[in-house]
Design a protein around this motif. Structure first.
Motif, mmCIF file in Angstrom:
data_model
loop_
_atom_site.group_PDB
_atom_site.id
_atom_site.type_symbol
_atom_site.label_atom_id
_atom_site.label_comp_id
_atom_site.label_asym_id
_atom_site.label_seq_id
_atom_site.Cartn_x
_atom_site.Cartn_y
_atom_site.Cartn_z
ATOM 1 N N UNK A 7 26.951 0.178 24.371
ATOM 2 C CA UNK A 7 25.904 1.008 24.966
ATOM 3 C C UNK A 7 25.901 2.403 24.332
ATOM 4 N N UNK A 8 27.088 2.999 24.135
ATOM 5 C CA UNK A 8 27.175 4.320 23.516
ATOM 6 C C UNK A 8 26.664 4.295 22.081
ATOM 7 N N UNK A 9 26.980 3.230 21.342
ATOM 8 C CA UNK A 9 26.525 3.115 19.964
ATOM 9 C C UNK A 9 25.010 2.998 19.882
ATOM 10 N N UNK A 26 22.891 4.361 21.904
ATOM 11 C CA UNK A 26 22.307 5.671 22.164
ATOM 12 C C UNK A 26 22.501 6.625 20.997
ATOM 13 N N UNK A 27 23.705 6.642 20.444
ATOM 14 C CA UNK A 27 24.006 7.544 19.340
ATOM 15 C C UNK A 27 25.005 6.871 18.406
ATOM 16 N N UNK A 28 24.526 6.273 17.316
ATOM 17 C CA UNK A 28 25.436 5.589 16.379
ATOM 18 C C UNK A 28 26.432 6.526 15.712
ATOM 19 N N UNK A 29 26.117 7.846 15.659
ATOM 20 C CA UNK A 29 27.020 8.787 15.016
ATOM 21 C C UNK A 29 28.230 9.142 15.878
ATOM 22 N N UNK A 30 28.179 8.818 17.162
ATOM 23 C CA UNK A 30 29.284 9.191 18.043
ATOM 24 C C UNK A 30 30.491 8.293 17.775
ATOM 25 N N UNK A 31 31.628 8.917 17.548
ATOM 26 C CA UNK A 31 32.866 8.198 17.301
ATOM 27 C C UNK A 31 33.656 8.150 18.605
ATOM 28 N N UNK A 32 33.806 6.944 19.136
ATOM 29 C CA UNK A 32 34.499 6.781 20.402
ATOM 30 C C UNK A 32 35.964 7.179 20.256
ATOM 31 N N UNK A 33 36.466 7.923 21.260
ATOM 32 C CA UNK A 33 37.836 8.413 21.241
ATOM 33 C C UNK A 33 38.739 7.429 21.978
ATOM 34 N N UNK A 34 40.032 7.631 21.838
ATOM 35 C CA UNK A 34 40.997 6.767 22.511
ATOM 36 C C UNK A 34 41.302 7.326 23.904
ATOM 37 N N UNK A 35 42.132 6.625 24.621
ATOM 38 C CA UNK A 35 42.452 7.001 25.997
ATOM 39 C C UNK A 35 43.214 8.328 26.067
ATOM 40 N N UNK A 36 44.184 8.526 25.194
ATOM 41 C CA UNK A 36 44.962 9.757 25.213
ATOM 42 C C UNK A 36 44.105 10.973 24.873
ATOM 43 N N UNK A 37 43.143 10.787 23.957
ATOM 44 C CA UNK A 37 42.279 11.902 23.582
ATOM 45 C C UNK A 37 41.372 12.309 24.737
ATOM 46 N N UNK A 38 40.794 11.336 25.425
ATOM 47 C CA UNK A 38 39.915 11.676 26.539
ATOM 48 C C UNK A 38 40.716 12.280 27.687
ATOM 49 N N UNK A 39 41.979 11.887 27.822
ATOM 50 C CA UNK A 39 42.839 12.494 28.838
ATOM 51 C C UNK A 39 43.073 13.967 28.528
ATOM 52 N N UNK A 40 43.307 14.312 27.254
ATOM 53 C CA UNK A 40 43.472 15.713 26.867
ATOM 54 C C UNK A 40 42.187 16.501 27.109
ATOM 55 N N UNK A 41 41.045 15.881 26.840
ATOM 56 C CA UNK A 41 39.776 16.561 27.083
ATOM 57 C C UNK A 41 39.594 16.870 28.570
ATOM 58 N N UNK A 42 39.979 15.931 29.420
ATOM 59 C CA UNK A 42 39.846 16.136 30.868
ATOM 60 C C UNK A 42 40.763 17.268 31.333
ATOM 61 N N UNK A 43 41.988 17.286 30.857
ATOM 62 C CA UNK A 43 42.905 18.364 31.225
ATOM 63 C C UNK A 43 42.420 19.705 30.699
ATOM 64 N N UNK A 44 41.765 19.708 29.527
ATOM 65 C CA UNK A 44 41.192 20.942 29.003
ATOM 66 C C UNK A 44 40.081 21.473 29.895
#
Length: 242
Positions: A170-172, A174-192
């Motif tokens: 679904x994300x692809x 909408x935007x094929x240029x978006x590079x999906x991140x891994x679980x640890x990366x999204x966790x760091x983004x949330x803490x940020x």
């Protein structure tokens, strides 16, 4: 029936009825089938103990948008539309006590908070829809990552959603240029995001020169079924906004 028979009738209150008219039927609850009301003293005295009364004309005070007038054992009462509490509702008692009740009614506060959240969601959705018509568009990977983190925070999605095949497809789309991140990366983004919002909150509290009311609440996460304690601070800012 002829006119001579009507004049000689012993009951003067009876009116003649033509062939095209039907007699007026009066029910026990003092309602008639015609547009002209019938005054009956015996029916006016027999009122139920609990009934809703409606006044002709428009009520002047806006407080009656939150109350409805009722009759309880023959006394005028005002029932709150939110908590169904009965207060004195006579016209000679005024409406100050009704305004005071609205300020402390717990059900109304809950409804106001719920309506405010719905308005915020509708406003955000409107902003998203209005951006769809923009011609010039620049893709920002970092901004998309932040929106993904905010989505997980808002709806309490599991961090593993970034691995779901359906969500990736679904994300692809909408935007094929978006590079999906891994679980640890999204966790760091949330803490940020948490650290940023915490600094903003502390800055707002430091600017405040009034008292602060702190409350706590316990809740359970729908996803992980874990218990949390939320600390909420209420204060009035310089512009007198809560």
């Amino acid at each position: 029936m002829t006119s001579s028979e009507n004049n000689g009738s012993s009951n003067p209150s009876i009116t003649p009825i033509s062939n095209h008219q039907s007699p007026m039927m009066v029910a026990k609850d003092n309602t008639t089938t015609c547009s002209t009301p019938l005054d009956r003293p015996e029916d006016a005295q027999a009122q139920p103990n609990y009934e809703i009364t409606e006044e002709r004309g428009r009520l002047k005070s806006v407080v009656w948008n939150h109350f409805k007038k009722m009759k309880v054992d023959g006394k005028d009462k005002a029932e709150c539309n939110y908590c169904t509490r009965l207060l004195v509702g006579g016209s000679k008692n005024g409406t100050i006590h009704l305004h005071d009740h609205l300020k402390i009614c717990p059900r109304k506060k809950f409804k106001d908070i719920r309506d405010m959240k719905q308005n915020i969601l509708m406003r955000d959705q409107h902003n998203v829809d209005s951006m769809a018509g923009v011609n010039a568009y620049h893709f920002d990977q970092d901004e998309s990552r932040k929106e993904l983190a905010r989505m997980i925070i808002l709806h309490e999605y599991p961090l593993s959603i970034v691995y779901h095949i359906g969500f990736r497809r679904y994300s692809t789309s909408l935007q094929p240029l978006f590079k999906m991140v891994c679980r640890n990366t999204i966790k760091k983004d949330i803490m940020g995001i948490y650290d940023h919002e915490r600094e903003k909150s502390m800055h707002e509290i430091e600017k405040n020169h009034n008292r602060i009311a702190i409350t706590t609440d316990m809740w359970t996460s729908q996803n992980k079924k874990r218990g949390f304690m939320v600390v909420t601070a209420h204060f009035i800012e310089d512009l007198w906004r809560l």
